[in-house]
Design a protein around this motif. Structure first.
Motif, short mmCIF file in Angstrom:
data_model
loop_
_atom_site.label_atom_id
_atom_site.label_comp_id
_atom_site.label_asym_id
_atom_site.label_seq_id
_atom_site.Cartn_x
_atom_site.Cartn_y
_atom_site.Cartn_z
N SER A 103 35.82 44.75 46.17
CA SER A 103 34.78 45.18 47.09
C SER A 103 33.42 44.62 46.66
CB SER A 103 34.71 46.71 47.13
OG SER A 103 34.10 47.20 45.95
N PRO A 104 32.50 44.41 47.62
CA PRO A 104 31.15 43.97 47.27
C PRO A 104 30.49 44.91 46.27
CG PRO A 104 31.50 43.75 49.63
CD PRO A 104 32.70 44.47 49.09
N MET A 131 39.15 37.31 45.58
CA MET A 131 37.83 37.83 45.91
C MET A 131 37.88 38.84 47.04
SD MET A 131 35.73 36.38 43.82
CE MET A 131 34.11 36.51 44.54
N GLU A 139 29.62 38.58 52.36
CA GLU A 139 29.32 39.91 51.83
C GLU A 139 29.54 39.99 50.33
OE1 GLU A 139 31.92 42.30 54.15
OE2 GLU A 139 30.57 42.38 55.90
N ARG A 140 30.34 39.06 49.80
CA ARG A 140 30.62 39.00 48.37
C ARG A 140 29.79 37.92 47.67
NH1 ARG A 140 34.26 41.26 51.24
NH2 ARG A 140 35.76 42.76 50.38
N ALA A 178 39.74 43.46 53.36
CA ALA A 178 38.38 43.12 52.95
C ALA A 178 37.35 44.10 53.52
CB ALA A 178 38.04 41.70 53.39
N MET A 217 31.72 44.04 42.86
CA MET A 217 31.16 42.77 42.41
C MET A 217 29.72 42.93 41.96
SD MET A 217 32.75 40.01 45.05
CE MET A 217 32.05 38.69 44.08
N GLU A 218 28.96 43.72 42.72
CA GLU A 218 27.56 43.96 42.35
C GLU A 218 27.47 44.65 40.99
OE1 GLU A 218 23.71 46.59 43.86
OE2 GLU A 218 25.44 46.30 45.18
#
Length: 335
Positions: free
Chosen positions: A164-165, A160, A141-142, A226, A168-169
Motif C-alpha cells: 500500500s502507498p 509494488m 500513487e506509489r 491495488a 511505502m511512505e
C-alpha cells in the motif's frame, strides 16, 4: 498470487510500520460461508498455524521462527523470547543476511536493467488500455510515474502493487524494522554468526523462466488489490500475529476467485505457480544448509536459530514437513 507477493516480496524490504496504516481486516467483514471455505481449505494443511517451532534429530536442534518483513511493535515479545536462544546458538540463519543485502543494493545501483527492461516491449504495449490506465494510476500513487512504470519488469510491478502507498511512505521515513532484521541485529550484538539461506540474487532468478504471458498475468491478478492494499496489509498483519499462517495464502486464493476476473482454474494455476516459484522450490534448497548448520552446531553442543517468511513453514512442501520427512521431530513452541 497477490497477497503472496505482498508477503514474500518483502524479502529485502524490512523497514516500515504497517501497524500504523489504517485499513479493515477483511477476515472480519467477509460472509461466514466464505470464511468457512477458507477454514476448510486450511484445515488439512500440515503445520498451518504457528510461528515458533523446534526441530530435533538426535543431538541436533533448530529453533525456527516464521517472520513478517515489516516493522511492528508486536514483534517485541517474540524477539525477547528468542534472545536467550540466539545467545546460546551457534548461528542465525536468515533468507538474506547483511552481506547479501549489500550485494543486492550494489547490483541495483550498478545495473538498472535488473528491474528495468530497456529493450521493450513496454508495459502499455503489453497491456490493454484499461489495465494500463489502472496500473499507471496505482503506480503513480506509489511514487512511480507512468514513464518509469512503462519499462519496469513485471515481477517488480506486481510486487509494488501488493504494497500500500501508506506502507511505502512509512518504509521511507520510519526506522522500524521487520523481525528478520531485528533478529540479525540481535545476533550481531551477541556476536552470533549470521548465515544466509540463499544467494543475494535469488529475487531475480525466481521469475527467470516465466513466459511473457505469465509475467503479464502476474500484473493483471495484482491490479484489483491495488485499490485496497491498506486492507490487505491489515489483513495479512493480523493473520500473521494470530499465527494463522496458511489462512493468508487461502485468503489470497478466495479473494482472487471473487475479484480478479479470472476463472477458478486460472487462479489455481497462478497460485500453484507462485507456490512452486516463491515457496516450495526455495524451501527445498534451504533444507541442506539448515541441516548442515545444525550438524556443525551439535558438534559444539549447540543448536541453530532460523528466521524466514512465515509462509515457508506450512504445507507438504513447507520447511517443517520437509524436515519431518527427513527424520526430524517437530514441536510447536507458541501453541
Amino acid at each position: 498470487m497477490r497477497i503472496v507477493l505482498a508477503g514474500i516480496f518483502m524479502l529485502w524490504a524490512g523497514a516500515g510500520a504497517a501497524s500504523e496504516c489504517v485499513g479493515t481486516n477483511l477476515f472480519d467483514t467477509m460472509p461466514p460461508d466464505q470464511r468457512a471455505q477458507i477454514d476448510a481449505a486450511v484445515a488439512g494443511v500440515p503445520f498451518h498455524q504457528g510461528l515458533l517451532w523446534r526441530a530435533s534429530k538426535g543431538d541436533q536442534a533448530m529453533t525456527l521462527v516464521g517472520t513478517y518483513h515489516f516493522g511492528d511493535p508486536r514483534h517485541d515479545p517474540m524477539l525477547d523470547r528468542l534472545t536467550p536462544i540466539i545467545a546460546d546458538a551457534a548461528a542465525l540463519f536468515v533468507e538474506a543476511g547483511p552481506a547479501e543485502e549489500r550485494k543486492l543494493t550494489e547490483a541495483l545501483a550498478a545495473d538498472p536493467t535488473l528491474m528495468v527492461d530497456p529493450t521493450g516491449p513496454t508495459l502499455p504495449e503489453r497491456l490493454d488500455d484499461r489495465d494500463w490506465a489502472l496500473l499507471s494510476k496505482a503506480m503513480a500513487e506509489r511514487g512511480t510515474p507512468a514513464v518509469v512504470t512503462s519499462k519496469l519488469r513485471p515481477w517488480y510491478v506486481a510486487m509494488m502493487l501488493g504494497i500500500s502507498p501508506c506502507m511505502m511512505e512509512q518504509a521511507a521515513r520510519s526506522g522500524a524494522q521487520g523481525l528478520d532484521h531485528r533478529l540479525v541485529e540481535r545476533a550481531e550484538s551477541l556476536d552470533i554468526p549470521v548465515r544466509a539461506l540463499e544467494p543475494w540474487d535469488t529475487v531475480f532468478t525466481l521469475f527467470r523462466d516465466l513466459t511473457p504471458q505469465q509475467e503479464i498475468e502476474m500484473i493483471r491478478t495484482a491490479l484489483p488489490v491495488a485499490a485496497y492494499a491498506d486492507d490487505y496489509a491489515v489483513t495479512l498483519t493480523e493473520a500473521y500475529f494470530a499465527g494463522d499462517v496458511w489462512a493468508i495464502w487461502e485468503f489470497g486464493r478466495f479473494d482472487a476467485y471473487r475479484t480478479s476476473g479470472l476463472t477458478r482454474a486460472q487462479v489455481d494455476a497462478q497460485m500453484q505457480l507462485a507456490q512452486d516459484q516463491l515457496i516450495d522450490r526455495r524451501n527445498q534448497n534451504w533444507i541442506a544448509p539448515l541441516s548442515e548448520g545444525a550438524r556443525k552446531a551439535a558438534a559444539q553442543g549447540k543448536g541453530i536459530v532460523a528466521g524466514f517468511g512465515a509462509l515457508h513453514l506450512p504445507g507438504e512442501g513447507g520447511v517443517l514437513r520437509l524436515l519431518e520427512k527427513d527424520g526430524w521431530t517437530i514441536e510447536r513452541l507458541d501453541g
